[in-house]
Design a protein around this motif. Structure first.
Motif, PDB file in Angstrom:
ATOM      1  N   MET A   1       4.401   3.806 -18.738  1.00  0.00           N
ATOM      2  CA  MET A   1       4.920   3.022 -17.648  1.00  0.00           C
ATOM      3  C   MET A   1       4.624   3.687 -16.309  1.00  0.00           C
ATOM      4  N   GLU A   2       4.655   5.038 -16.286  1.00  0.00           N
ATOM      5  CA  GLU A   2       4.368   5.744 -15.040  1.00  0.00           C
ATOM      6  C   GLU A   2       2.923   5.574 -14.607  1.00  0.00           C
ATOM      7  N   SER A   3       2.022   5.361 -15.542  1.00  0.00           N
ATOM      8  CA  SER A   3       0.614   5.185 -15.189  1.00  0.00           C
ATOM      9  C   SER A   3       0.381   3.848 -14.472  1.00  0.00           C
ATOM     10  N   MET A   4       1.258   2.881 -14.630  1.00  0.00           N
ATOM     11  CA  MET A   4       1.134   1.580 -13.971  1.00  0.00           C
ATOM     12  C   MET A   4       1.800   1.548 -12.599  1.00  0.00           C
ATOM     13  N   LEU A   5       2.595   2.558 -12.280  1.00  0.00           N
ATOM     14  CA  LEU A   5       3.338   2.566 -11.027  1.00  0.00           C
ATOM     15  C   LEU A   5       2.414   2.663  -9.812  1.00  0.00           C
ATOM     16  N   LEU A   6       1.421   3.520  -9.870  1.00  0.00           N
ATOM     17  CA  LEU A   6       0.500   3.688  -8.731  1.00  0.00           C
ATOM     18  C   LEU A   6      -0.294   2.411  -8.431  1.00  0.00           C
ATOM     19  N   PRO A   7      -0.906   1.736  -9.391  1.00  0.00           N
ATOM     20  CA  PRO A   7      -1.616   0.489  -9.082  1.00  0.00           C
ATOM     21  C   PRO A   7      -0.694  -0.606  -8.540  1.00  0.00           C
ATOM     22  N   ILE A   8       0.520  -0.675  -9.060  1.00  0.00           N
ATOM     23  CA  ILE A   8       1.470  -1.685  -8.573  1.00  0.00           C
ATOM     24  C   ILE A   8       1.820  -1.413  -7.116  1.00  0.00           C
ATOM     25  N   LEU A   9       2.068  -0.152  -6.776  1.00  0.00           N
ATOM     26  CA  LEU A   9       2.381   0.199  -5.388  1.00  0.00           C
ATOM     27  C   LEU A   9       1.195  -0.079  -4.466  1.00  0.00           C
ATOM     28  N   MET A  10      -0.019   0.169  -4.944  1.00  0.00           N
ATOM     29  CA  MET A  10      -1.199  -0.088  -4.119  1.00  0.00           C
ATOM     30  C   MET A  10      -1.360  -1.588  -3.847  1.00  0.00           C
ATOM     31  N   PHE A  11      -1.157  -2.428  -4.869  1.00  0.00           N
ATOM     32  CA  PHE A  11      -1.255  -3.879  -4.673  1.00  0.00           C
ATOM     33  C   PHE A  11      -0.147  -4.383  -3.752  1.00  0.00           C
ATOM     34  N   ALA A  12       1.036  -3.809  -3.859  1.00  0.00           N
ATOM     35  CA  ALA A  12       2.143  -4.208  -2.988  1.00  0.00           C
ATOM     36  C   ALA A  12       1.832  -3.835  -1.536  1.00  0.00           C
ATOM     37  N   ALA A  13       1.288  -2.645  -1.323  1.00  0.00           N
ATOM     38  CA  ALA A  13       0.925  -2.229   0.029  1.00  0.00           C
ATOM     39  C   ALA A  13      -0.184  -3.119   0.596  1.00  0.00           C
ATOM     40  N   LEU A  14      -1.164  -3.454  -0.222  1.00  0.00           N
ATOM     41  CA  LEU A  14      -2.240  -4.347   0.211  1.00  0.00           C
ATOM     42  C   LEU A  14      -1.695  -5.730   0.567  1.00  0.00           C
ATOM     43  N   GLY A  15      -0.777  -6.238  -0.236  1.00  0.00           N
ATOM     44  CA  GLY A  15      -0.149  -7.538   0.041  1.00  0.00           C
ATOM     45  C   GLY A  15       0.639  -7.506   1.337  1.00  0.00           C
ATOM     46  N   ALA A  16       1.364  -6.415   1.593  1.00  0.00           N
ATOM     47  CA  ALA A  16       2.129  -6.293   2.834  1.00  0.00           C
ATOM     48  C   ALA A  16       1.192  -6.253   4.047  1.00  0.00           C
ATOM     49  N   LEU A  17       0.083  -5.515   3.946  1.00  0.00           N
ATOM     50  CA  LEU A  17      -0.881  -5.466   5.055  1.00  0.00           C
ATOM     51  C   LEU A  17      -1.471  -6.847   5.334  1.00  0.00           C
ATOM     52  N   MET A  18      -1.806  -7.584   4.282  1.00  0.00           N
ATOM     53  CA  MET A  18      -2.357  -8.922   4.463  1.00  0.00           C
ATOM     54  C   MET A  18      -1.333  -9.858   5.101  1.00  0.00           C
ATOM     55  N   TYR A  19      -0.077  -9.778   4.677  1.00  0.00           N
ATOM     56  CA  TYR A  19       0.979 -10.629   5.219  1.00  0.00           C
ATOM     57  C   TYR A  19       1.168 -10.379   6.724  1.00  0.00           C
ATOM     58  N   PHE A  20       1.279  -9.121   7.124  1.00  0.00           N
ATOM     59  CA  PHE A  20       1.511  -8.812   8.534  1.00  0.00           C
ATOM     60  C   PHE A  20       0.278  -9.131   9.380  1.00  0.00           C
TER      61      PHE A  20
END
Length: 126
Positions: A1-20
């Protein structure tokens, strides 16, 4: 589960940048639209192609720019990039038109002695 945390955080950060980024673009587009809708005759503007002119007439989706004394061209409102010098307040606009001179003076006077109608022009608004 910890190995999936970094990609999820990266996609969330990318989504936030696109939204703003989209939010900022929408705000800028709304400001440009408001500026283009507020154009009145007498406003000095610059078009997207870099042409400077004075607004002489306003229609629904077009404006008429005077780029030289007596030389007027028609442009789409969307072609206006920025207001260089704001126009008169609409309350005072009718008084300014009534007091406006009808003669257009040429900056380069005719020195040859034969006028030929080149350097003296009358406004056709009379």
């Amino acid at each position: 589960m910890e190995s999936m945390l970094l990609p999820i955080l990266m996609f969330a950060a990318l989504g936030a940048l696109m939204y703003f980024s989209m939010k900022k673009q929408k705000r800028q587009a709304a400001q440009v639209k408001q500026m283009q809708d507020a154009l009145v005759p007498g406003t000095r503007v610059m078009t997207t192609s870099g042409l400077h002119g004075t607004v002489t007439a306003v229609a629904d989706d077009t404006i008429e720019l005077e780029v030289a004394p007596g030389m007027r061209t028609t442009w789409v409102r969307a072609a206006v990039r920025e207001v260089v010098v704001p126009g008169p307040v609409e309350d005072n606009y009718d008084a300014l038109i009534a007091d406006a001179p009808t003669d257009i003076v040429d900056a380069d006077p005719d020195t040859t002695g034969n006028n030929g109608g080149i350097n003296f022009r009358k406004s056709n608004e009379n």
